[in-house]
Design an enzyme around this catalytic site. Structure first.
Site, PDB file in Angstrom:
ATOM      1  N   THR A 127       9.475   3.130  -2.777  1.00 38.09           N
ATOM      2  CA  THR A 127       9.861   4.539  -2.723  1.00 38.09           C
ATOM      3  C   THR A 127       9.503   5.196  -1.396  1.00 38.09           C
ATOM      4  O   THR A 127       8.534   4.799  -0.734  1.00 38.09           O
ATOM      5  CB  THR A 127       9.150   5.313  -3.861  1.00 38.09           C
ATOM      6  OG1 THR A 127       9.294   6.712  -3.647  1.00 38.09           O
ATOM      7  CG2 THR A 127       7.664   5.015  -3.898  1.00 38.09           C
ATOM      8  N   TYR A 151       1.633   8.069  -7.749  1.00 43.22           N
ATOM      9  CA  TYR A 151       2.838   7.244  -7.832  1.00 43.22           C
ATOM     10  C   TYR A 151       3.076   6.487  -6.520  1.00 43.22           C
ATOM     11  O   TYR A 151       3.248   5.263  -6.501  1.00 43.22           O
ATOM     12  CB  TYR A 151       4.037   8.147  -8.165  1.00 43.22           C
ATOM     13  CG  TYR A 151       5.379   7.500  -7.992  1.00 43.22           C
ATOM     14  CD1 TYR A 151       5.731   6.410  -8.767  1.00 43.22           C
ATOM     15  CD2 TYR A 151       6.301   7.974  -7.054  1.00 43.22           C
ATOM     16  CE1 TYR A 151       6.975   5.798  -8.614  1.00 43.22           C
ATOM     17  CE2 TYR A 151       7.528   7.388  -6.897  1.00 43.22           C
ATOM     18  CZ  TYR A 151       7.870   6.293  -7.672  1.00 43.22           C
ATOM     19  OH  TYR A 151       9.089   5.695  -7.513  1.00 43.22           O
TER      20      TYR A 151
END
Ligand code: UDP
Length: 336
Positions: A127, A151
């Site tokens: 990501t 995350y």
């Protein structure tokens, strides 16, 4: 060169998280190219009804023995595509234990399973949240990675593990750093179905459809032209196609690299709401709310390396088209 005609005929691919949003689109894309996707999923977030293009194994990545058994069973697979993870930025801040277990431990177990079964090609979904707050936009792959959210930290830890397995055990990998996955398959049969839904586009579509009340717009005091965050929205079918590009890249001896998958175009949250009003013909009722923990001000890709190394070119990612395909899917699902 495009991978449109790349054949996967006779090949099986393990898609970890194949019942999820991006995973189901990847499975459909594999089938379109003549291959058979085998989904590994624990169905904690994925849906059985989204597994339509091949068999599945119910397996929880946190269970190393189960992962080893599943990899052994499918050891003739050509490659592993790993998309399963906990993804909600805000939830990760409150539940880091679960995020590290599910994401980091889960990926480590998968790497063990692959190694034991002799599976040596991996495409990993990482990501843009691994980069962290920076003014250096667009983001190039060589930018310092200093993730802000739990995350992002879990995804960066996995990137590092994969690099180590590459170096020590000759694992072939390509890590894709997705920007904002969005939109739905043009057929309207699969799309974004998270529970709870935390993402901007589906939440705003819900509000525009008159379901679920007013949405919250998190943060209107950012240092951007309209005060709201900037993101780079990439259509889920462009992301799916990037995986086919990776398989072709492996054939050409490319491996061991990290690649941004974005458009290079930054769009503000308010611009998204305006486009949703345009596409749906309905107002989006919203309330300005405080900033959401873990959110970065702006994230958009330098997409040139993906083009150079993978031949990747987004074809479905005009923001209005993204929203139109998402609306098409959600209307059907909600019956509006
Ligand atoms: N966002 C918002 N309201 C929502 C969901 C998201 O204002 O109901 C904002 C969020 O704070 C961020 C942007 O929309 O600024 C994109 O968030 P999303 O969760 O869709 O993707 P992320 O960039 O976190 O992966």
């Amino acid at each position: 060169m495009s991978s449109d005609n790349y054949s996967l005929s006779g090949q099986t691919l393990i898609v970890v998280g194949g019942a999820g949003y991006i995973g189901s689109h990847v499975c459909k894309m594999i089938a379109k190219h003549g291959g058979t996707p085998v989904t590994f999923d624990n169905f904690s977030a994925g849906h059985e009804h989204a597994v339509k293009w091949g068999p599945y194994e119910t397996v929880d990545l946190r269970d190393r023995e189960a992962v080893i058994v599943a990899c052994e069973k499918h050891k003739t697979a050509r490659a592993v595509i790993h998309l399963a993870s906990s993804i909600e930025v805000g939830i990760g801040e409150k539940q880091p234990a679960e995020f590290y277990d599910n994401n980091v431990l889960g990926a480590l177990n998968l790497l063990h399973g692959m190694r034991a079964a002799g599976l040596d090609e991996l495409i990993f979904s990482s990501t843009c949240a691994t980069y962290g707050e920076t003014q250096n936009m667009p983001l190039v792959e060589t930018e310092v990675q200093n993730p802000f959210s739990v995350y992002g930290k879990t995804k960066l830890a996995i990137e590092h593990m994969i690099q180590s397995f590459h170096k020590a055990y000759a694992l072939k990998y390509i890590t894709l750093r997705y920007f904002n996955a969005s939109g739905a398959d043009e057929d309207g049969d699969i799309g974004e179905e998270h529970d709870p839904e935390t993402h901007l586009i589906p939440n705003a579509l819900k509000a525009a459809a008159g379901l679920g009340g007013r949405m919250k717009l998190f943060g209107t005091d950012y240092n951007t032209p309209d005060g709201t965050c900037i993101r780079d929205y990439i259509h889920v079918n462009d992301i799916a196609a990037a995986h086919i590009d990776c398989l072709r890249a492996f054939d050409n001896g490319r491996a061991g690299t990290e690649v941004n998958i974005g458009t290079g175009q930054g769009v503000t949250n308010l611009e998204i709401l305006n486009l949703i009003e345009k596409v749906t013909g309905n107002p989006v009722p919203y309330d300005a709310a405080p900033r959401r923990e873990g959110d970065l001000t702006r994230l958009y890709a330098d997409a040139s390396y993906a083009s150079e190394i993978l031949g990747f070119e987004p074809k479905h990612s005009d923001p209005e088209h993204i929203i139109a395909t998402a609306w098409n899917f959600h209307r059907k699902k909600w019956g509006v």
